[in-house]
Scaffold this motif. Structure first.
Motif, PDB file in Angstrom:
ATOM      1  N   PRO A  63      19.910 -41.934  63.991  1.00  0.00           N
ATOM      2  CA  PRO A  63      18.453 -42.378  63.550  1.00  0.00           C
ATOM      3  C   PRO A  63      17.657 -41.447  63.632  1.00  0.00           C
ATOM      4  O   PRO A  63      17.496 -40.328  64.445  1.00  0.00           O
ATOM      5  N   GLN A  64      16.704 -41.765  62.536  1.00  0.00           N
ATOM      6  CA  GLN A  64      15.410 -40.625  62.354  1.00  0.00           C
ATOM      7  C   GLN A  64      16.042 -39.352  61.780  1.00  0.00           C
ATOM      8  O   GLN A  64      14.919 -38.425  61.783  1.00  0.00           O
ATOM      9  N   ALA A  67      13.719 -37.903  58.824  1.00  0.00           N
ATOM     10  CA  ALA A  67      12.303 -37.681  59.253  1.00  0.00           C
ATOM     11  C   ALA A  67      12.131 -36.466  60.067  1.00  0.00           C
ATOM     12  O   ALA A  67      11.266 -35.522  59.866  1.00  0.00           O
ATOM     13  N   VAL A  68      13.279 -36.352  61.221  1.00  0.00           N
ATOM     14  CA  VAL A  68      13.108 -35.167  62.045  1.00  0.00           C
ATOM     15  C   VAL A  68      13.597 -33.819  61.363  1.00  0.00           C
ATOM     16  O   VAL A  68      13.011 -32.658  61.337  1.00  0.00           O
ATOM     17  N   HIS A 174       8.044 -38.295  68.987  1.00  0.00           N
ATOM     18  CA  HIS A 174       9.313 -39.102  68.844  1.00  0.00           C
ATOM     19  C   HIS A 174       9.894 -39.541  69.819  1.00  0.00           C
ATOM     20  O   HIS A 174      10.889 -40.540  69.764  1.00  0.00           O
TER      21      HIS A 174
END
Length: 179
Positions: A63-64, A67-68, A174
């Motif tokens: 997940p993410q 974005a990361v 985060h």
């Protein structure tokens, strides 16, 4: 290549690394030598950090991810700019920038980055540790270069510190749970 030739190359590299070249910079030679040593230490850590950012960027899973992944691209660009500034500053002082993989490996004080992690959260935790370690050393070097009378190097490192702290803040955000 014979071991004698390898030894001669290593000896020549060591001499070049510690020798100051002539400059009209008015900082005393002893000051310049000390600042060059400090800046080469920070250079090794910044290059190390730049490499581990890419290690994480390439190997993120979960997940993410996107974005990361994209955030780390921007972080790498910022660190690369500081690597160049630090290397150029120590050369301006008559030093030699020690930026080869072998020199960085030998001179970095950062912990070895784990190569066996993939989860986004694991990479963020490892990156947070690396950013915190680099930031701590940079802040110490701000004081050292200031005490040595090199306001320019101190100022340059202050900019590096701001970037490291900002990036660490994003990474930690985060990892934190919302209230």
């Amino acid at each position: 290549m014979s071991s004698a030739n390898t030894r001669n190359i290593k000896d020549a590299n060591q001499k070049a690394a510690t020798r100051l070249y002539p400059t009209r910079n008015d900082l005393p030679e002893e000051t310049r030598a000390k600042v060059v040593a400090v800046m080469n230490e920070r250079l090794a850590e910044l290059i190390d950090l730049a490499l581990v950012i890419k290690q994480a960027h390439w190997n993120l899973k979960g997940p993410q991810f996107i974005a990361v992944h994209e955030m780390l691209d921007g972080f790498r660009s910022g660190i690369d700019a500081h690597v160049d500034e630090v290397a150029e500053r120590l050369v301006q002082l008559g030093g030699t920038a020690l930026g080869t993989v072998q020199q960085v490996s030998k001179n970095t004080s950062l912990e070895t980055y784990p190569a066996d992690i993939h989860r986004v959260e694991d990479h963020l935790k490892a990156l947070a540790d690396h950013y915190a370690g680099a930031g701590k050393r940079v802040r110490k070097s701000i004081d050292q270069t200031d005490e040595l009378g090199d306001a320019d190097s101190s100022d340059l490192l202050t900019g590096v510190s701001r970037t490291l702290d900002s990036n660490l803040w994003f990474i930690e955000a985060h990892l934190q749970e919302s209230a």
